[in-house]
Design an enzyme around this catalytic site. Structure first.
Site, short mmCIF file in Angstrom:
data_model
loop_
_atom_site.label_atom_id
_atom_site.label_comp_id
_atom_site.label_asym_id
_atom_site.label_seq_id
_atom_site.Cartn_x
_atom_site.Cartn_y
_atom_site.Cartn_z
N HIS A 1 -0.92 71.69 20.30
CA HIS A 1 0.02 71.57 19.19
C HIS A 1 -0.53 72.21 17.93
O HIS A 1 0.22 72.80 17.14
CB HIS A 1 0.33 70.10 18.93
CG HIS A 1 1.27 69.51 19.95
ND1 HIS A 1 1.35 68.18 20.22
CD2 HIS A 1 2.18 70.10 20.76
CE1 HIS A 1 2.27 67.96 21.14
NE2 HIS A 1 2.78 69.11 21.49
N GLU B 1 21.70 91.81 30.90
CA GLU B 1 20.52 90.95 31.08
C GLU B 1 20.23 90.66 32.54
O GLU B 1 19.30 89.91 32.85
CB GLU B 1 20.69 89.64 30.29
CG GLU B 1 22.00 88.93 30.53
CD GLU B 1 22.23 87.78 29.54
OE1 GLU B 1 21.25 87.28 28.98
OE2 GLU B 1 23.39 87.41 29.36
N ASP C 1 15.86 87.84 29.40
CA ASP C 1 16.35 87.56 30.76
C ASP C 1 16.23 88.77 31.66
O ASP C 1 15.93 88.64 32.85
CB ASP C 1 17.80 87.09 30.70
CG ASP C 1 17.90 85.57 30.54
OD1 ASP C 1 17.03 84.87 31.09
OD2 ASP C 1 18.83 85.10 29.88
N CYS D 1 18.94 92.81 21.66
CA CYS D 1 18.84 91.56 20.90
C CYS D 1 17.74 90.65 21.44
O CYS D 1 17.57 89.53 20.97
CB CYS D 1 20.18 90.82 20.92
SG CYS D 1 20.78 90.40 22.57
#
Length: 843
Positions: free
Chosen positions: A458, A695, A719, A766
């Site tokens: 974290h 994609e 993707d 994108c």
């Protein structure tokens, strides 16, 4: 009183009797939880309205679940939104499984405190298994006294003999599932499972390798040592056990969005080197960057020996008070609005409420330990348990528990770490906690070096988000280094230079000044269009999810919105957004980008991204399942609502609709036809531009056919990478290899751009690759004419575009298509930058 068929429900306290519909909370008022009634109480004790058994007392002691002797199950809930008090002002007078008699005190609460701190004192009294019983009011609304009969509860069953026993048997549900979360049941997935289970009345346990754990306990779940793809058994006991089981199986088998929090490591490959170079230590890169500054060692809190013989009642109160204050502090971090930070501290909040941890601390106090030592002992025992498991990710998550130890001890000792940290210091520590990092950031530190830790911790996530250079796993020899002398932290290359000379320090300062000035200059030139040196316009748009993102993109000089992800409107709610809600959200984004186009992608939900109110069948390969436009075909009403809202935005000419997961032309034609039908219904003559996402490989291979019917094409490299390379981009072990600069991806992009150009259509990107400056020249050379990036990257990418010539970019692209690996492509791109771009760009 009761018999096998009928039972009298008596007033659990005195006050004003209300109908269920008068409860000031729609979940109760509309009967989502079940039928019943409510009382606005005048006294401070909740009494048993009948004889029976305590199913469970809420951990926050604001509610209790009871089972009457006739088998009816009830939720008695004191006040509205009182769970947020975290038990403050409440005292439980009974325990889980306890036998109770009518009129017996169940809960005591501070009437004034609860009234001041909650939304309402009106207390719902809800029958949970209403399908088995009928309720008959004995009297109407008005003043009621404790013990006064209110309802007659009648069983609908034909044979009610042994109702309680048969009810328990019938209400148990079991199922087995493989855990899909990356790294297994570590902190975040365990907290998510706990949250899912809490939505149901049933008691839930997980069984694994002969050991069981209640879903109430985050550390208990982690302690099972469940790894990714391990099979666990889920056991639910309660009236809603069947639906609880399905929800838990889905939660365990669906990777959470937080599993993708490790994805940035693909772009920042961890590197570790043997510490053999003289005067240099090496570590794993957790967050890149370059800084010089003095080393400063930060030590953890150590406690003196406990003298023992403390008064348990006093120490209980001291620890309870500290926990309340720390919870409030953590809750403020959760509500900060920073997504990564909020997700981390939400997990900490769940750990802080863990009964296994709290019981261990309070048991130690009962044995005479002080609050400080009892808390420290309980946490460190849990840490030791996690670290002994054969799971590096779970062992790493023990650091979250150390954070809680540190925070509570600081509160108990009344002494916030009082140290003078030099501005710009490079902090040396065994292993920092997230709260440590936030405190250090406020002190103006320059960077972090940790002997332990990992690149998935974290702290690493937060450091990357805040731009703090950070190395981890540097080893214990880090503490042999002298403090307070100038060093260089080159986290770009995993190096801590211990003895830089004056020339090196001057070089670092010069490089940092150049980087800062370059960013300032880029920002000043962010708003004008980005033209290449041979005057080709490249639109640099922004990926957004909300109006706030769009406003930030506008400030950063974006040429428009290249991708508005609409999923944010559909998640974290119990019903789908209405057409009016959608219209308002979409219109607000257009309004935030005046005179600029906004590309709005239709909902991409399904497969691995599920909605609570849209149950879909479990899938063996969810990424290959019902998602994107396929879901729109399966649930046309969902897509229709969205299309109707999109057709109502103004001006419609600035709205472009983008369809996800298109695999063939018929899908595109069907949506275009539906848009025409919806427009005709309202007399609309104008149509928005309609584009498709490229994609999946089939879309790239059919780009010529798609371009014939689409107005534009937008390539989703995230993707497209995983589908082309057959590697799950969320797989921790493969993330670094899912590289969108792989030659196979570049060939698909080239094929798409060529097909689109033949049909006079433009192509944008994108995906994450658009934000990578190393890829800008290659994408332009392949024919891409719009780059949609995260808002902070707009100025940098525009500056990169202005230093490029498309003819040189085309030559580079043709060369890249001949290479055999992503590594070779990246090396060629670096060489191109060195030879072609101005030095100021690549410094």
């Amino acid at each position: 009183m009761h018999n096998n068929k009928q039972m009298t429900f008596s007033a659990p306290f005195s006050g004003a009797l209300l109908k269920r519909a008068q409860i000031p909370d729609p979940v109760f008022a509309e009967g989502a939880m079940g039928d019943g009634l409510a009382i606005d109480p005048l006294d401070d004790v909740l009494h048993a309205p009948f004889a029976g058994v305590v199913i469970n007392v809420a951990r926050t002691r604001h509610a209790v679940n009871l089972r009457a002797d006739n088998g009816s199950e009830w939720l008695l809930h004191v006040g509205i939104d009182t769970v947020g008090l975290n038990g403050d002002g409440f005292e439980a007078l009974v325990t889980d499984g306890q036998r109770i008699e009518q009129g017996q005190p169940l809960l005591r609460f501070d009437l004034d405190k609860v009234a001041c701190k909650s939304r309402s004192l009106i207390s719902p009294l809800i029958l949970l298994n209403g399908d088995q019983f009928a309720l008959s009011p004995v009297r109407g609304p008005g003043a009621a006294n404790v013990g006064e009969p209110l309802l007659v509860v009648t069983s609908l069953a034909q044979n009610t003999q042994n109702t309680s026993d048969s009810g328990v048997q019938a209400s148990q549900a079991r199922g087995r599932i493989r855990v899909a979360h990356s790294g297994g049941l570590h902190a975040r997935p365990a907290a998510m499972v706990r949250q899912t289970a809490r939505q149901f009345a049933s008691q839930v346990e997980l069984h694994f390798a002969g050991v069981s754990a209640s879903t109430d306990s985050v550390t208990g779940l982690m302690g099972l040592g469940v790894a990714e793809q391990d099979e666990v058994e889920v056991v639910c006991l309660g009236h809603d056990s069947d639906i609880a089981l399905q929800a838990l199986l889905k939660a365990l088998s669906t990777p959470s969005a937080d599993d993708t929090s490790h994805a940035p490591l693909a772009a920042i490959p961890p590197r570790a080197h043997p510490n053999t170079e003289q005067g240099v230590m090496h570590g794993v890169i957790a967050s890149p960057g370059l800084i010089s500054g003095p080393l400063f060692r930060l030590d953890t809190i150590e406690l003196d020996e406990d003298t023992g013989d403390h008064r348990p009642e006093e120490q209980h109160q001291i620890l309870s008070h500290a926990l309340v204050e720390v919870r409030a502090d953590i809750s403020a971090s959760v509500d900060s609005g920073h997504h990564e930070q909020s997700a981390i501290f939400a997990t900490h909040l769940a750990m802080l409420e863990d009964p296994a941890l709290l019981d261990a601390a309070y048991d130690a106090i009962d044995q005479g330990r002080s609050a400080t030592h009892a808390w420290s002992q309980a946490v460190l025992a849990q840490c030791t348990m996690l670290e002994k498991l054969d799971n590096p990710l779970l062992a790493e998550r023990a650091n979250d528990l150390r954070d809680l130890r540190q925070r509570v001890l600081l509160n108990l000792l009344g002494d916030a770490r009082d140290v003078e940290i030099p501005p710009g210091a490079i902090i040396v520590a065994h292993e920092l906690t997230p709260s440590d990092l936030l405190m250090l950031e406020r002190c103006g530190i320059g960077g972090i070096c940790m002997a332990n830790g990992g690149a998935t911790s974290h702290v690493a996530i937060l450091a990357r988000g805040k731009g703090l250079p950070c190395l981890v796993a540097m080893g214990p020899e880090l503490f042999n280094v002298a403090q307070n002398h100038e060093t260089v932290l080159d986290a770009d290359n995993g190096r801590l230079e211990l003895k830089p000379d004056d020339a090196r320090l001057r070089e670092i300062q010069t490089l940092r000044t150049q980087r800062f000035e370059r960013r300032q200059l880029q920002q000043q030139q962010a708003h004008p269009p980005a033209l290449t040196r041979d005057s080709v316009v490249i639109d640099v748009a922004a990926n957004v999810v909300s109006r706030a993102d769009a406003e930030n993109a506008q400030l950063n000089g974006a040429d428009g919105v290249g991708l508005l992800r609409t999923e944010f409107l559909f998640v974290d709610r119990s019903t789908a957004p209405t057409e009016e809600e959608q219209l308002s959200a979409y219109q607000s984004v257009l309004d935030a980008m005046p005179e600029k186009s906004v590309i709005i992608r239709t909902i991409d939900i399904g497969g691995d991204k599920q909605l609570d109110y849209l149950p879909l069948p479990a899938e063996a390969n969810p990424v290959l399942g019902l998602r994107g436009i396929r879901l729109g075909q399966a649930r046309p009403e969902l897509l229709d609502h969205q299309l109707r809202a999109l057709l109502r935005v103004r001006p419609l000419a600035r709205c472009r609709i983008l369809l996800p997961m298109i695999t063939e032309v018929s899908e595109l034609l069907a949506v275009r036809a539906r848009i025409d039908e919806l427009a005709q219904e309202t007399g609309l003559t104008e149509r928005p531009e309609l584009g498709v996402m490229i994609e999946v490989p089939s879309a790239a291979l059919l780009a010529d056919q798609l371009a014939e019917h689409a107005d534009f094409l937008s390539i989703g490299t995230n993707d497209l990478s995983q589908y082309t390379l057959a590697m799950d981009r969320d797989h921790a072990g493969l993330a670094a290899r899912v590289d969108a600069l792989h030659p196979a991806l570049l060939r698909l992009i080239a094929m798409t751009c060529s097909a689109a150009d033949a049909k006079s259509r433009w192509v944008g990107v994108c995906g994450a690759l658009a934000s990578d400056p190393l890829a800008t020249a290659a994408l332009i050379g392949l024919g891409v004419r719009e780059l949609s990036v995260s808002p902070p990257h707009v100025a940098e990418i525009k500056a990169q575009v202005r230093d490029l010539d498309t003819r040189q970019c085309q030559a580079l692209a043709q060369h890249l298509l001949t290479l055999t690996s992503a590594q070779a492509v990246r090396e060629a791109c670096r060489t191109f930058q060195t030879q072609v771009l101005p030095r100021a760009v690549i410094a």
